[in-house]
Design an enzyme around this catalytic site. Structure first.
Site, PDB file in Angstrom:
ATOM      1  N   HIS A   1       0.856  -1.184   0.000  1.00  0.00           N
ATOM      2  CA  HIS A   1       0.000   0.000   0.000  1.00  0.00           C
ATOM      3  C   HIS A   1       0.897   1.240   0.000  1.00  0.00           C
ATOM      4  CE1 HIS A   1      -3.631   2.282   0.610  1.00  0.00           C
ATOM      5  NE2 HIS A   1      -3.024   2.956   1.567  1.00  0.00           N
TER       6      HIS A   1
ATOM      7  N   ASP B   1       0.869   5.041  -0.286  1.00  0.00           N
ATOM      8  CA  ASP B   1       0.121   6.302  -0.315  1.00  0.00           C
ATOM      9  C   ASP B   1       0.851   7.337  -1.162  1.00  0.00           C
ATOM     10  OD1 ASP B   1      -2.152   5.770   1.374  1.00  0.00           O
ATOM     11  OD2 ASP B   1      -0.731   5.616   3.033  1.00  0.00           O
TER      12      ASP B   1
ATOM     13  N   ASP C   1      -8.380   1.400   1.372  1.00  0.00           N
ATOM     14  CA  ASP C   1      -8.054   2.330   2.461  1.00  0.00           C
ATOM     15  C   ASP C   1      -8.934   3.569   2.540  1.00  0.00           C
ATOM     16  OD1 ASP C   1      -6.631   2.858   4.760  1.00  0.00           O
ATOM     17  OD2 ASP C   1      -5.071   4.019   3.747  1.00  0.00           O
TER      18      ASP C   1
ATOM     19  N   HIS D   1      -6.475   9.328  -1.243  1.00  0.00           N
ATOM     20  CA  HIS D   1      -7.270   9.319  -0.005  1.00  0.00           C
ATOM     21  C   HIS D   1      -6.562   9.931   1.208  1.00  0.00           C
ATOM     22  CE1 HIS D   1      -5.221   5.363  -0.161  1.00  0.00           C
ATOM     23  NE2 HIS D   1      -5.049   5.570   1.125  1.00  0.00           N
TER      24      HIS D   1
HETATM   25 ZN   LIG Z   1      -3.647   4.754   2.377  1.00  0.00          ZN
END
Ligand SMILES: [Zn+2]
Length: 889
Positions: A36, A38, A151, A411
């Site tokens: 994951h 970001d 997420d 996000h």
């Molecule tokens: Zn995230």
């Protein structure tokens, strides 16, 4: 995700052992390796590339190439593209092509980012998806088939609709209300068919999988530890590295995995377990990951009868194919969304709807400018000959802003849940992209009319572009240095205008100009100081507005009797102000001849900030310590009246003796010509606010209280796409926060006869805490002592002043449902005002100009309006020139 939030996971993994699980049929466990990543959260994109992203792709490609059984899913395209374009060697590129062709490296989701679902606009969601998908199709000839929205903080029903339209086969979400997830686990309803749109219904449904309570992280199976960013101390790390797997400890790992898989299997209806393997920033040393996991999986598979399961590396495609082959019939879910999201009883993630309000506004302004730039470029450069402008340079400017607008949909971006330094990065990328597109638009104008002589010294040459496809009649605002001006249009005719002292700059003036512009067209105006008085030249000058001042009124001594009212009107409304309070008293809507009592004031929630005494407000979470309280002691009012616009200025002072107001409302009623699009101009009360700087640990709202009998039912939109009904719900705790919802573009309350619509140009939080009330959260400043947040500087000490805008529409349901959709677009895509500017173009790149992407949308939902909701057929052969290639999304 939040640091520390999932620490209890390890405990749960060890404790759960369902006795009945062994009687299940043999399970297949699909271990899906993922990282994951970001796109900006605690670290910038550049830092992340340097510290781990590059290593993820380098090492994953190598490890997958080494061993045929290994798999990986790649998610965030912004990172992948930065790696592909700037780092990957030719050898690595051919390895990637091979892995993709064999289905061992699978691109899922395929957007530039994993977009936010609560506060992002669906135009921007489509943009960021299109950007990523276009790259994948052109580079690998593949189109993603599965989503991976694991997420985002709550799930919107726009997303399944969008993904169904994009041709996805399945949709994966995770963060939904904790209580609901538990119920869905117990009843084995984590998988269902989602018909996300009321209007499209069965035509656009998608199989949806909600990750179980373990989410997307597999704690206990992380052998590559924590990527170390410069300046990180070991205490800051929250993912602890596992010891390597050996003969002596293998049973610890295998039993952990087997128990966990058996537990999860009890929550699903097929004997297939989706087992996401990875977490934030994982697989930067894929060799350590795979070599250890290989041992664990080989051991389990060599004892599969004993364990009653087998494990395999898988992509999402492998997993969903197995589920699909079982031919189970699934429950159907309608258009209702999964918002708001509560992590548990005390943590309602409804604060982020208003966190970093300034960035939310900038993101949407950038998106609107991009929209305008794209259409202007297509119409005036691509489809028509151009003399001097290099179209490839133009495309570069657009591309830069497309990337920036895509990125900020992440996000942890538009949500405001990032650290301040990362916020600066988003702002910089957006600002640079906007500057480029502004330059491009100025060039297009110059290119079309290079012979135009421009204004005289001291004046302005202003171009106004209407990015909408229909004729717009509206009022634009310009700032000028002189009170006496002359303004003429392109034919040299004088233009209806009004001038008044500027609210922002003491020595300047606001010039309101009435304009009517055909769709996708522009007009230009020349503004110059008047050289002599009107009598001598005969040149008409703009009207100078009259200012009426009303003294200050104290909140505590105000009498709300309504005996001393002053009206402000246009052809659609009369707004009554109460001179005893200096607040709004009521609005009379002329068409239905109905008066609605309505008042507005700024209030604040005082929020909890001591983590040792329970949950606190932060970037994500809203934790008020009680009901909202008025945030002011005195209010002063001025009414600036003119023939074009009358503006009511209300200044709210936190303390009686404050020299500056903390809050302000500028309400405008316009008087345009009747007919054409002047209808929209007449039917809105435009309100601009000024909020801040706030005191510490305050969350500021504008509460509008009416006497409409609404039953505390609020309507708010999903991503500007469709409306959700939000009845007020009572909870055992946290009731105020859990009744907050995102408003991306519109919200309304209604009685049987009247509806009050709020349209916004950016995302806010919205709630109806009382009958006839609607409140909008405009700004937050919260700082708490949560050690996890403090270590990473995840704070929201936002001392800025924000200036959001709402349009209020009041009328019958029939009237407002007809006006709401067109008005929200008119607010989002207001005319772009440009001063003619000239800069040098340095680059002369080449571009592929053979393709135009066209998006069509029906503005009205099914049953929304008897006429306007009817299906529409568009003949694209008539609409588009033959040289334009169409691609459907
Ligand atoms: Zn995230």
């Amino acid at each position: 995700m939040k640091p520390w939030g999932w620490l209890p996971l390890l405990l749960q993994l060890g404790l759960m052992w369902p006795l009945g699980a062994l009687s299940e049929p043999q399970l297949r466990v699909f271990v899906v390796p993922h990282s994951h990543m970001d796109v900006g959260w605690l670290h910038t994109v550049q830092e992340s590339m340097q510290v781990y992203v590059t290593n993820v792709y380098n090492s994953v490609v190598e490890e997958l190439t080494l061993e045929k059984k290994r798999r990986f899913i790649a998610v965030e395209q912004e990172y992948f593209r930065l790696w592909w374009d700037g780092i990957a060697s030719d050898g690595q590129k051919s390895q990637v092509r091979q892995l993709v062709a064999e289905g061992r490296l699978e691109f899922v989701l395929g957007g530039q980012v994993m977009h936010d679902e609560a506060v992002a606009h669906f135009d921007d969601q489509i943009l960021q998806l299109t950007e990523g998908h276009g790259f994948l199709y052109e580079t690998f000839g593949v189109r993603p088939q599965f989503s991976w929205q694991v997420d985002p903080f709550g799930a919107s029903s726009t997303t399944p609709t969008l993904f169904a339209l994009a041709g996805f086969n399945a949709h994966v979400i995770s963060r939904i209300d904790y209580n609901l997830k538990k119920v869905m686990q117990d009843t084995r309803e984590l998988q269902f068919v989602w018909r996300g749109s009321r209007s499209l219904s069965v035509q656009q449904e998608i199989f949806t999988h909600v990750l179980d309570q373990f989410g997307y992280c597999s704690e206990g199976f992380n052998w590559d530890g924590e990527a170390i960013f410069p300046g990180t101390s070991p205490n800051d790390m929250y993912l602890q590295m596992q010891i390597p797997v050996t003969k002596d400890n293998i049973q610890i790992f295998t039993s952990l995995l087997v128990r966990n898989a058996l537990t999860r299997a009890t929550w699903f209806r097929t004997p297939h377990v989706l087992w996401p393997w990875g977490c934030d920033r994982q697989f930067f040393n894929a060799s350590l990951q795979f070599t250890n996991m290989d041992i664990v999986m080989d051991y389990i598979n060599s004892h599969s009868l004993e364990f009653n399961l087998s494990v395999e590396y898988a992509t999402l495609g492998d997993y969903f194919l197995a589920v699909h082959s079982d031919q189970v019939s699934w429950q159907v879910r309608d258009h209702r969304d999964f918002l708001p999201y509560s992590l548990d009883m005390h943590h309602a993630w409804t604060g982020f709807y208003a966190s970093r309000s300034g960035l939310k506004g900038l993101a949407r302004r950038a998106s609107s400018l991009l929209y305008a730039g794209e259409s202007m470029f297509t119409r005036y450069v691509l489809l028509a000959p151009h003399r001097f402008l290099n179209p490839a340079w133009g495309l570069q400017q657009l591309q830069q802003l497309r990337w920036a607008v895509s990125e900020v949909q992440h996000h942890d971006a538009i949500t405001g849940t990032h650290v301040p330094r990362v916020g600066d990065m988003f702002v910089e990328h957006l600002s640079t992209g906007m500057e480029g597109v502004h330059n491009l638009m100025s060039y297009i104008i110059q290119d079309r009319f290079p012979a135009h002589s421009g204004p005289e010294p001291g004046g302005h040459f202003v171009v106004v572009y209407n990015p909408l496809a229909w004729t717009v009649t509206t009022i634009i605002t310009l700032t000028v240095d002189f009170l006496k001006v002359s303004i003429t249009d392109e034919s040299g005719r004088p233009v209806l205008a009004q001038v008044q002292p500027s609210k922002e700059m003491p020595s300047a003036y606001d010039l309101y100009v009435l304009t009517t512009i055909p769709g996708l067209s522009y007009r230009h105006y020349s503004i110059r100081p008047s050289r002599s008085s009107q009598e001598k030249t005969g040149e008409p000058e703009p009207f100078v507005a009259k200012t009426m001042q009303f003294g200050g009124r104290l909140r505590r001594s105000a009498r709300q009797v309504g005996g001393n009212l002053v009206p402000v009107n246009n052809d659609c409304y009369i707004v009554f102000l109460d001179l005893d309070t200096n607040l709004m008293h009521s609005v009379w809507e002329r068409q239905s001849n109905r008066k609605v009592y309505m008042t507005q004031q700024f209030m604040e929630y005082h929020v909890k900030s001591d983590v040792w005494k329970g949950s606190v407000s932060d970037n994500y979470v809203f934790t008020p310590s009680g009901a909202a309280e008025p945030a002011w002691e005195a209010v002063r009012m001025e009414i600036v009246e003119g023939p074009l616009v009358t503006e009511i200025q209300q200044y709210f002072y936190r303390k009686v003796n404050d020299s500056e107001p903390t809050f302000a409302i500028y309400s405008r009623l316009a008087r345009g010509p009747q007919g054409s699009d002047g209808e929209l101009l007449c039917h809105r009360i435009e309100q601009e606010y000024r909020v801040g700087p706030l005191e510490l640990n305050r969350e500021a709202i504008l509460r509008t209280s009416t006497k409409l009998n609404t039953g505390r039912v609020l309507y708010s939109d999903n991503n500007g796409y469709q409306v959700q009904r939000r009845p007020y719900r009572d909870y055992k705790s946290n009731t105020i926060a859990r009744n907050y919802y995102p408003m991306v573009q519109s919200a309304f309350i209604q009685s049987r006869r009247s509806r009050l619509v709020l349209l916004s140009e950016q995302a806010h939080g919205v709630s109806s805490q009382g009958n006839g009330q609607v409140e909008v959260m405009l700004h937050r400043r919260v700082v708490n002592n949560d050690p996890g947040n403090m270590v990473v500087d995840l704070t929201l000490n936002d001392t800025s002043v924000v200036q959001p805008m709402l349009w209020l529409l009041l009328g019958s349901r029939a009237l407002t449902s007809g006006l709401r959709q067109r008005s929200r677009l008119a607010l989002q895509h207001r005319p772009v005002v440009m001063l003619r500017e000239i800069n040098d173009r340095k680059h002369e790149p080449k571009a592929d100009l053979r393709r135009v992407l066209l998006r069509l949308q029906h503005l009205y939902e099914v049953d929304q309006d008897p006429v306007l909701s009817r299906p529409v057929t568009v003949n694209l052969r008539v609409t588009c020139p033959s040289r334009v290639l169409l691609r459907h999304l």
